[in-house]
Scaffold this active site. Sequence first.
Site, PDB file in Angstrom:
ATOM      1  CB  CYS A 179      65.326  22.399  25.440  1.00  0.00           C
ATOM      2  SG  CYS A 179      65.876  22.198  27.218  1.00  0.00           S
ATOM      3  CG  HIS A 193      66.734  19.670  23.603  1.00  0.00           C
ATOM      4  ND1 HIS A 193      67.895  20.137  24.101  1.00  0.00           N
ATOM      5  CD2 HIS A 193      65.907  18.938  24.655  1.00  0.00           C
ATOM      6  CE1 HIS A 193      67.992  20.083  25.597  1.00  0.00           C
ATOM      7  NE2 HIS A 193      66.723  19.436  25.946  1.00  0.00           N
ATOM      8  CG  ASN A 204      69.417  19.023  28.892  1.00  0.00           C
ATOM      9  OD1 ASN A 204      69.665  20.063  28.110  1.00  0.00           O
ATOM     10  ND2 ASN A 204      68.336  18.486  29.249  1.00  0.00           N
TER      11      ASN A 204
END
Length: 331
Positions: A114, A252, A282
């Site tokens: 990420c 993120h 996500n």
Amino acid sequence: MQSKATITALGTYTPERVVDNDYFESIVDTSDEWIVQRTGIRERRFAGEQEFTSDLCVAATEQLMRQYNQSVDDVDMIIVSTTTPDYAFPSVASRVQARLGIPHTGAIDLNATCAGFVYGLCMANALITAGMNRKVLVIGAETLTKATDYKDRTSCILFGDGAGAALVEYTEDAPGFLSTYIGPTQGEGGIHLYRTRHSAQMDGQPLTDHGLMVQNGREVYRWAVKTVPSGMHAVTQQAGLPLSDVDWFIPHSANARMIETICEKSGFPLEKTLMSLEKYGNTSSATIPLALEIGIREEKVQEGDTLLLYGFGGGLVHAGVLMKWAPGQKD
């Protein structure tokens, strides 16, 4: 060494299929209310059965070219951040080169989970500032829904698919990169977020070996809310600026609660923070460019704004970039 690089264009892509929280009520013990309260996610995008990470990369780059009237014919390096490549090899970056017909370029994939898009920007800035390249295409893209365990009610609700692409180009007089920061890796924390291929253990500890993502959300949360606030201050201090000079924080987009805690601990206003998780979930290395695109589309991010991008995730790794947003400006 002063940066000689700037971002000149941005493009994003998400698949057509929209999956809202009601879908998960039919496969695991959950509800829309539970998901929204704990994550902030309302929907996400699922790639088609025959739609893969390289397809998302190409679509995001094509959108970049249309929106900013840019060509990629003279790109001399392609960096793709992904944890879900089409193949073990060849690289996704090489498939992007072939699909777009870019004639003279290097091509490399990186896996910083990420934090990958920010890692890619750091690498692009370094390559250009060192004089090795002049125009780098950085892409963060994932098809995480193909690697999700839909029996795990705590994690399957989180993930979606998407891609974001940025052109990073040489500039002499108006560098967009004010500072870059790659924080200390905590490799021993890899046991908390992983996807196996061959090994059934890590550091002597047994792993769940079904080839899908496994996440200990509580431990990742603890690490992130402790690590990211200090990293935010480190990247701004490196540029000689206080955190209060940042116009927009773009972390993120892992979990809304996590971002709220990070803002609280760092002293940064939540209302000046951009996230992409409500609509896209996500998407790992794609969350930051997706959030930036939302900020631009909603006319929040303006030319000349100071942006702090911060990625963090499996590894455990984290990285930040402080930049001026001035697309289209180059020598």
